[in-house]
Design a protein around this motif. Structure first.
Motif, PDB file in Angstrom:
ATOM      1  N   THR A 103      -7.335  -0.508  -7.356  1.00 37.93           N
ATOM      2  CA  THR A 103      -6.736   0.792  -7.061  1.00 37.93           C
ATOM      3  C   THR A 103      -5.497   1.009  -7.919  1.00 37.93           C
ATOM      4  OG1 THR A 103      -7.549   0.643  -4.793  1.00 37.93           O
ATOM      5  CG2 THR A 103      -5.844   2.266  -5.225  1.00 37.93           C
ATOM      6  N   ARG A 137       0.027  11.460  -8.762  1.00 32.00           N
ATOM      7  CA  ARG A 137      -1.167  12.002  -9.434  1.00 32.00           C
ATOM      8  C   ARG A 137      -1.532  13.388  -8.895  1.00 32.00           C
ATOM      9  NH1 ARG A 137      -0.963   9.879 -14.038  1.00 32.00           N
ATOM     10  NH2 ARG A 137      -1.561   7.734 -14.212  1.00 32.00           N
ATOM     11  N   SER A 138      -1.322  13.609  -7.615  1.00 32.57           N
ATOM     12  CA  SER A 138      -1.643  14.912  -7.017  1.00 32.57           C
ATOM     13  C   SER A 138      -0.620  15.981  -7.373  1.00 32.57           C
ATOM     14  CB  SER A 138      -1.715  14.804  -5.495  1.00 32.57           C
ATOM     15  OG  SER A 138      -2.769  13.983  -5.111  1.00 32.57           O
ATOM     16  N   LYS A 156      -6.537   1.860 -11.434  1.00 35.33           N
ATOM     17  CA  LYS A 156      -7.090   3.219 -11.494  1.00 35.33           C
ATOM     18  C   LYS A 156      -5.992   4.262 -11.663  1.00 35.33           C
ATOM     19  CE  LYS A 156      -8.430   5.483  -7.793  1.00 35.33           C
ATOM     20  NZ  LYS A 156      -9.106   5.821  -6.554  1.00 35.33           N
ATOM     21  N   HIS A 157      -4.821   4.022 -11.101  1.00 32.32           N
ATOM     22  CA  HIS A 157      -3.723   4.991 -11.149  1.00 32.32           C
ATOM     23  C   HIS A 157      -2.831   4.847 -12.382  1.00 32.32           C
ATOM     24  CE1 HIS A 157      -4.467   6.850  -7.330  1.00 32.32           C
ATOM     25  NE2 HIS A 157      -4.508   5.680  -6.738  1.00 32.32           N
ATOM     26  N   ASN A 197      -0.785   7.947  -5.546  1.00 35.97           N
ATOM     27  CA  ASN A 197      -1.654   9.078  -5.197  1.00 35.97           C
ATOM     28  C   ASN A 197      -0.857  10.377  -5.182  1.00 35.97           C
ATOM     29  OD1 ASN A 197      -4.167   7.835  -4.861  1.00 35.97           O
ATOM     30  ND2 ASN A 197      -3.688   7.222  -2.771  1.00 35.97           N
ATOM     31  N   GLN A 198       0.326  10.334  -4.605  1.00 36.60           N
ATOM     32  CA  GLN A 198       1.186  11.516  -4.522  1.00 36.60           C
ATOM     33  C   GLN A 198       1.605  11.982  -5.921  1.00 36.60           C
ATOM     34  OE1 GLN A 198       4.730  10.889  -2.208  1.00 36.60           O
ATOM     35  NE2 GLN A 198       5.484  12.953  -2.562  1.00 36.60           N
ATOM     36  N   GLU A 253       0.584  15.840 -12.280  1.00 35.19           N
ATOM     37  CA  GLU A 253      -0.511  15.331 -13.118  1.00 35.19           C
ATOM     38  C   GLU A 253      -0.062  14.938 -14.517  1.00 35.19           C
ATOM     39  OE1 GLU A 253      -2.640  18.880 -12.859  1.00 35.19           O
ATOM     40  OE2 GLU A 253      -3.360  18.491 -10.832  1.00 35.19           O
ATOM     41  N   TYR A 256       0.815  -1.214   0.000  1.00 40.11           N
ATOM     42  CA  TYR A 256       0.000   0.000   0.000  1.00 40.11           C
ATOM     43  C   TYR A 256       0.852   1.269   0.000  1.00 40.11           C
ATOM     44  CZ  TYR A 256      -4.280  -2.568  -0.057  1.00 40.11           C
ATOM     45  OH  TYR A 256      -5.308  -3.378  -0.469  1.00 40.11           O
ATOM     46  N   ILE A 302       0.554   2.446  -3.508  1.00 37.12           N
ATOM     47  CA  ILE A 302      -0.690   3.185  -3.751  1.00 37.12           C
ATOM     48  C   ILE A 302      -0.540   4.621  -3.250  1.00 37.12           C
ATOM     49  CG2 ILE A 302      -3.147   3.357  -3.206  1.00 37.12           C
ATOM     50  CD1 ILE A 302      -2.420   1.041  -5.139  1.00 37.12           C
ATOM     51  N   GLU A 303       0.024   4.784  -2.081  1.00 40.74           N
ATOM     52  CA  GLU A 303       0.260   6.127  -1.545  1.00 40.74           C
ATOM     53  C   GLU A 303       1.175   6.920  -2.475  1.00 40.74           C
ATOM     54  OE1 GLU A 303       2.409   8.089   2.297  1.00 40.74           O
ATOM     55  OE2 GLU A 303       1.208   6.291   2.648  1.00 40.74           O
TER      56      GLU A 303
END
Length: 128
Positions: free
Chosen positions: A99, A75-76, A102-103, A72-73, A79, A65, A68-69
């Motif tokens: 998940t 993508r944030s 999705k990324h 997320n970072q 971009e 995970y 995943i974090e």
């Protein structure tokens, strides 16, 4: 239309714990792109900024995970960075798998045909 010298200015980062595999990917793509490799995900945010990374090819072998974090970072904070996930097999944790998908901008299973990888990279980075 972008020529080969223009595409050499596009930076790709291959992240795979198997250094030999990462070097093989690097050798195949470096005729067209500038390709760096590393084994871990430490300080990735800094590397993306410093090296102006446009595409990350990331090996995911287990349910982690932290990955995943990290995604997320990315993508944030970045971009514009495209992500290709490499995998040997999808994991039994279906929520993790969903998940992860999705990324990703694209997926490729290992082992893979290098021409398929090149086509995926080109479709994400080069104008049509």
């Amino acid at each position: 239309m972008m020529n080969q010298s223009d595409s050499k200015n596009i930076n790709i980062l291959v992240i795979d714990p198997d250094e030999d595999f990462a070097q093989n990917v690097q050798m195949f793509l470096e005729d067209t792109y500038s390709v760096g490799i590393r084994q871990g995900i430490e300080y990735l945010d800094y590397t993306i900024i410093l090296k102006q990374i446009k595409l990350i090819i990331l090996d995911v072998e287990s349910v982690d995970y932290d990955v995943i974090e990290l995604l997320n970072q990315i993508r944030s904070n970045h971009e514009y960075v495209k992500i290709i996930i490499m995998y040997t097999y999808f994991l039994s944790d279906k929520e993790f798998e969903k998940t992860l998908i999705k990324h990703a901008d694209d997926l490729i299973s290992k082992p893979f045909d290098v021409t398929l990888l090149k086509n995926k990279v080109d479709s994400l980075l080069l104008p049509a």
